[in-house]
Design a protein around this motif. Structure first.
Motif, PDB file in Angstrom:
ATOM      1  N   LEU A  63       0.820  -1.214   0.000  1.00 12.19           N
ATOM      2  CA  LEU A  63       0.000   0.000   0.000  1.00 12.19           C
ATOM      3  C   LEU A  63       0.852   1.261   0.000  1.00 12.19           C
ATOM      4  O   LEU A  63       0.633   2.171  -0.808  1.00 12.19           O
ATOM      5  CB  LEU A  63      -0.943   0.001   1.208  1.00 12.19           C
ATOM      6  CG  LEU A  63      -1.870   1.205   1.318  1.00 12.19           C
ATOM      7  CD1 LEU A  63      -2.873   1.192   0.170  1.00 12.19           C
ATOM      8  CD2 LEU A  63      -2.586   1.195   2.652  1.00 12.19           C
ATOM      9  N   VAL A  64       1.836   1.320   0.884  1.00 11.21           N
ATOM     10  CA  VAL A  64       2.709   2.504   0.936  1.00 11.21           C
ATOM     11  C   VAL A  64       3.515   2.623  -0.354  1.00 11.21           C
ATOM     12  O   VAL A  64       3.684   3.722  -0.882  1.00 11.21           O
ATOM     13  CB  VAL A  64       3.626   2.444   2.175  1.00 11.21           C
ATOM     14  CG1 VAL A  64       4.709   3.500   2.125  1.00 11.21           C
ATOM     15  CG2 VAL A  64       2.809   2.599   3.447  1.00 11.21           C
ATOM     16  N   GLY A  65       4.002   1.502  -0.896  1.00 10.44           N
ATOM     17  CA  GLY A  65       4.740   1.536  -2.160  1.00 10.44           C
ATOM     18  C   GLY A  65       3.887   2.053  -3.304  1.00 10.44           C
ATOM     19  O   GLY A  65       4.334   2.852  -4.120  1.00 10.44           O
ATOM     20  N   PHE A  66       2.634   1.608  -3.356  1.00  9.55           N
ATOM     21  CA  PHE A  66       1.736   2.069  -4.417  1.00  9.55           C
ATOM     22  C   PHE A  66       1.465   3.563  -4.301  1.00  9.55           C
ATOM     23  O   PHE A  66       1.546   4.295  -5.292  1.00  9.55           O
ATOM     24  CB  PHE A  66       0.424   1.285  -4.376  1.00  9.55           C
ATOM     25  CG  PHE A  66      -0.560   1.714  -5.428  1.00  9.55           C
ATOM     26  CD1 PHE A  66      -0.306   1.478  -6.764  1.00  9.55           C
ATOM     27  CD2 PHE A  66      -1.732   2.362  -5.082  1.00  9.55           C
ATOM     28  CE1 PHE A  66      -1.206   1.876  -7.739  1.00  9.55           C
ATOM     29  CE2 PHE A  66      -2.631   2.766  -6.048  1.00  9.55           C
ATOM     30  CZ  PHE A  66      -2.363   2.521  -7.387  1.00  9.55           C
ATOM     31  N   ILE A  67       1.176   4.041  -3.100  1.00  6.40           N
ATOM     32  CA  ILE A  67       0.888   5.473  -2.922  1.00  6.40           C
ATOM     33  C   ILE A  67       2.126   6.316  -3.199  1.00  6.40           C
ATOM     34  O   ILE A  67       2.046   7.355  -3.867  1.00  6.40           O
ATOM     35  CB  ILE A  67       0.315   5.731  -1.518  1.00  6.40           C
ATOM     36  CG1 ILE A  67      -1.050   5.053  -1.385  1.00  6.40           C
ATOM     37  CG2 ILE A  67       0.193   7.225  -1.239  1.00  6.40           C
ATOM     38  CD1 ILE A  67      -1.622   5.061   0.014  1.00  6.40           C
ATOM     39  N   LEU A 101       2.543   6.410  -6.935  1.00 10.56           N
ATOM     40  CA  LEU A 101       1.571   7.323  -7.556  1.00 10.56           C
ATOM     41  C   LEU A 101       2.000   8.773  -7.405  1.00 10.56           C
ATOM     42  O   LEU A 101       1.937   9.547  -8.366  1.00 10.56           O
ATOM     43  CB  LEU A 101       0.190   7.140  -6.922  1.00 10.56           C
ATOM     44  CG  LEU A 101      -0.665   5.999  -7.431  1.00 10.56           C
ATOM     45  CD1 LEU A 101      -1.969   5.959  -6.643  1.00 10.56           C
ATOM     46  CD2 LEU A 101      -0.945   6.132  -8.900  1.00 10.56           C
ATOM     47  N   ILE A 102       2.415   9.141  -6.215  1.00  7.29           N
ATOM     48  CA  ILE A 102       2.839  10.529  -5.983  1.00  7.29           C
ATOM     49  C   ILE A 102       4.085  10.848  -6.802  1.00  7.29           C
ATOM     50  O   ILE A 102       4.195  11.937  -7.386  1.00  7.29           O
ATOM     51  CB  ILE A 102       3.056  10.786  -4.482  1.00  7.29           C
ATOM     52  CG1 ILE A 102       1.715  10.701  -3.745  1.00  7.29           C
ATOM     53  CG2 ILE A 102       3.709  12.137  -4.242  1.00  7.29           C
ATOM     54  CD1 ILE A 102       1.821  10.742  -2.236  1.00  7.29           C
ATOM     55  N   ALA A 103       5.023   9.906  -6.884  1.00  9.78           N
ATOM     56  CA  ALA A 103       6.231  10.132  -7.681  1.00  9.78           C
ATOM     57  C   ALA A 103       5.891  10.313  -9.151  1.00  9.78           C
ATOM     58  O   ALA A 103       6.442  11.187  -9.815  1.00  9.78           O
ATOM     59  CB  ALA A 103       7.203   8.961  -7.505  1.00  9.78           C
ATOM     60  N   ARG A 104       4.967   9.492  -9.668  1.00  8.54           N
ATOM     61  CA  ARG A 104       4.552   9.649 -11.069  1.00  8.54           C
ATOM     62  C   ARG A 104       3.840  10.972 -11.290  1.00  8.54           C
ATOM     63  O   ARG A 104       3.955  11.581 -12.344  1.00  8.54           O
ATOM     64  CB  ARG A 104       3.656   8.488 -11.490  1.00  8.54           C
ATOM     65  CG  ARG A 104       4.436   7.218 -11.693  1.00  8.54           C
ATOM     66  CD  ARG A 104       3.625   6.063 -12.181  1.00  8.54           C
ATOM     67  NE  ARG A 104       2.620   6.468 -13.140  1.00  8.54           N
ATOM     68  CZ  ARG A 104       1.453   5.860 -13.292  1.00  8.54           C
ATOM     69  NH1 ARG A 104       1.149   4.838 -12.546  1.00  8.54           N
ATOM     70  NH2 ARG A 104       0.594   6.272 -14.184  1.00  8.54           N
ATOM     71  N   TRP A 105       3.097  11.443 -10.301  1.00  8.61           N
ATOM     72  CA  TRP A 105       2.403  12.721 -10.410  1.00  8.61           C
ATOM     73  C   TRP A 105       3.396  13.883 -10.369  1.00  8.61           C
ATOM     74  O   TRP A 105       3.243  14.856 -11.099  1.00  8.61           O
ATOM     75  CB  TRP A 105       1.386  12.844  -9.278  1.00  8.61           C
ATOM     76  CG  TRP A 105       0.643  14.131  -9.269  1.00  8.61           C
ATOM     77  CD1 TRP A 105      -0.288  14.555 -10.167  1.00  8.61           C
ATOM     78  CD2 TRP A 105       0.782  15.182  -8.331  1.00  8.61           C
ATOM     79  NE1 TRP A 105      -0.741  15.793  -9.830  1.00  8.61           N
ATOM     80  CE2 TRP A 105      -0.095  16.204  -8.691  1.00  8.61           C
ATOM     81  CE3 TRP A 105       1.569  15.344  -7.193  1.00  8.61           C
ATOM     82  CZ2 TRP A 105      -0.209  17.378  -7.970  1.00  8.61           C
ATOM     83  CZ3 TRP A 105       1.447  16.511  -6.478  1.00  8.61           C
ATOM     84  CH2 TRP A 105       0.568  17.510  -6.879  1.00  8.61           C
ATOM     85  N   LEU A 106       4.441  13.769  -9.530  1.00 12.52           N
ATOM     86  CA  LEU A 106       5.436  14.835  -9.413  1.00 12.52           C
ATOM     87  C   LEU A 106       6.387  14.879 -10.601  1.00 12.52           C
ATOM     88  O   LEU A 106       6.965  15.923 -10.896  1.00 12.52           O
ATOM     89  CB  LEU A 106       6.252  14.662  -8.126  1.00 12.52           C
ATOM     90  CG  LEU A 106       5.521  14.928  -6.825  1.00 12.52           C
ATOM     91  CD1 LEU A 106       6.410  14.555  -5.638  1.00 12.52           C
ATOM     92  CD2 LEU A 106       5.093  16.385  -6.738  1.00 12.52           C
ATOM     93  N   ILE A 131       1.208  -2.804 -10.736  1.00  7.96           N
ATOM     94  CA  ILE A 131       2.410  -3.530 -10.302  1.00  7.96           C
ATOM     95  C   ILE A 131       3.664  -2.674 -10.480  1.00  7.96           C
ATOM     96  O   ILE A 131       4.490  -2.574  -9.567  1.00  7.96           O
ATOM     97  CB  ILE A 131       2.532  -4.870 -11.053  1.00  7.96           C
ATOM     98  CG1 ILE A 131       1.382  -5.784 -10.630  1.00  7.96           C
ATOM     99  CG2 ILE A 131       3.877  -5.533 -10.792  1.00  7.96           C
ATOM    100  CD1 ILE A 131       1.308  -7.081 -11.380  1.00  7.96           C
ATOM    101  N   LEU A 132       3.826  -2.036 -11.639  1.00 12.05           N
ATOM    102  CA  LEU A 132       5.021  -1.214 -11.853  1.00 12.05           C
ATOM    103  C   LEU A 132       5.040   0.023 -10.965  1.00 12.05           C
ATOM    104  O   LEU A 132       6.102   0.442 -10.505  1.00 12.05           O
ATOM    105  CB  LEU A 132       5.133  -0.824 -13.324  1.00 12.05           C
ATOM    106  CG  LEU A 132       5.502  -1.968 -14.269  1.00 12.05           C
ATOM    107  CD1 LEU A 132       5.536  -1.465 -15.706  1.00 12.05           C
ATOM    108  CD2 LEU A 132       6.829  -2.569 -13.893  1.00 12.05           C
ATOM    109  N   THR A 133       3.874   0.599 -10.694  1.00 10.05           N
ATOM    110  CA  THR A 133       3.807   1.743  -9.793  1.00 10.05           C
ATOM    111  C   THR A 133       4.181   1.325  -8.378  1.00 10.05           C
ATOM    112  O   THR A 133       4.915   2.034  -7.680  1.00 10.05           O
ATOM    113  CB  THR A 133       2.398   2.364  -9.808  1.00 10.05           C
ATOM    114  OG1 THR A 133       2.094   2.764 -11.143  1.00 10.05           O
ATOM    115  CG2 THR A 133       2.307   3.570  -8.900  1.00 10.05           C
ATOM    116  N   THR A 134       3.713   0.164  -7.954  1.00  8.95           N
ATOM    117  CA  THR A 134       4.052  -0.345  -6.626  1.00  8.95           C
ATOM    118  C   THR A 134       5.539  -0.660  -6.527  1.00  8.95           C
ATOM    119  O   THR A 134       6.188  -0.315  -5.530  1.00  8.95           O
ATOM    120  CB  THR A 134       3.217  -1.603  -6.311  1.00  8.95           C
ATOM    121  OG1 THR A 134       1.836  -1.277  -6.437  1.00  8.95           O
ATOM    122  CG2 THR A 134       3.493  -2.105  -4.920  1.00  8.95           C
TER     123      THR A 134
END
Length: 90
Positions: free
Chosen positions: A11-15, A18-23, A34-37
């Motif tokens: 869960l923490v890895g996924f969030i 997501l934030i890293a991809r958004w930034l 899976i790749l986001t996590t």
């Protein structure tokens, strides 16, 4: 490791991913759950390793959520540089 601990890591890895991809938006971002996590978990490992190397964390401590996100941004930056230079395909 318990199932709750594994669920928490995912869960923490996924969030964090997501934030890293958004930034760090870009055309070569790894996408999908899976790749986001994996991106977020790799960022947490990188942040933990650097934090322990400089003495910020003790050997039994791990990175927190914010540093995991920062680590994921660094991993994503390295990914984008490798794709841009042609070392790996996006």
């Amino acid at each position: 490791m318990s199932m709750g601990g594994l669920f928490w890591i995912i869960l923490v890895g996924f969030i964090a991913g997501l934030i890293a991809r958004w930034l760090s938006p870009g055309p070569n971002n790894p996408s999908g759950f899976i790749l986001t996590t994996i991106l977020g978990i790799a960022g947490a490992f990188l942040a933990t390793w650097i934090g322990q190397a400089i003495g910020h964390y003790s050997p039994d401590q791990g990175a927190g959520f914010i540093t995991a996100t920062i680590g994921a941004v660094v991993v994503l930056f390295i990914w984008n540089r490798l794709v841009a230079s042609g070392v790996i395909r996006g």
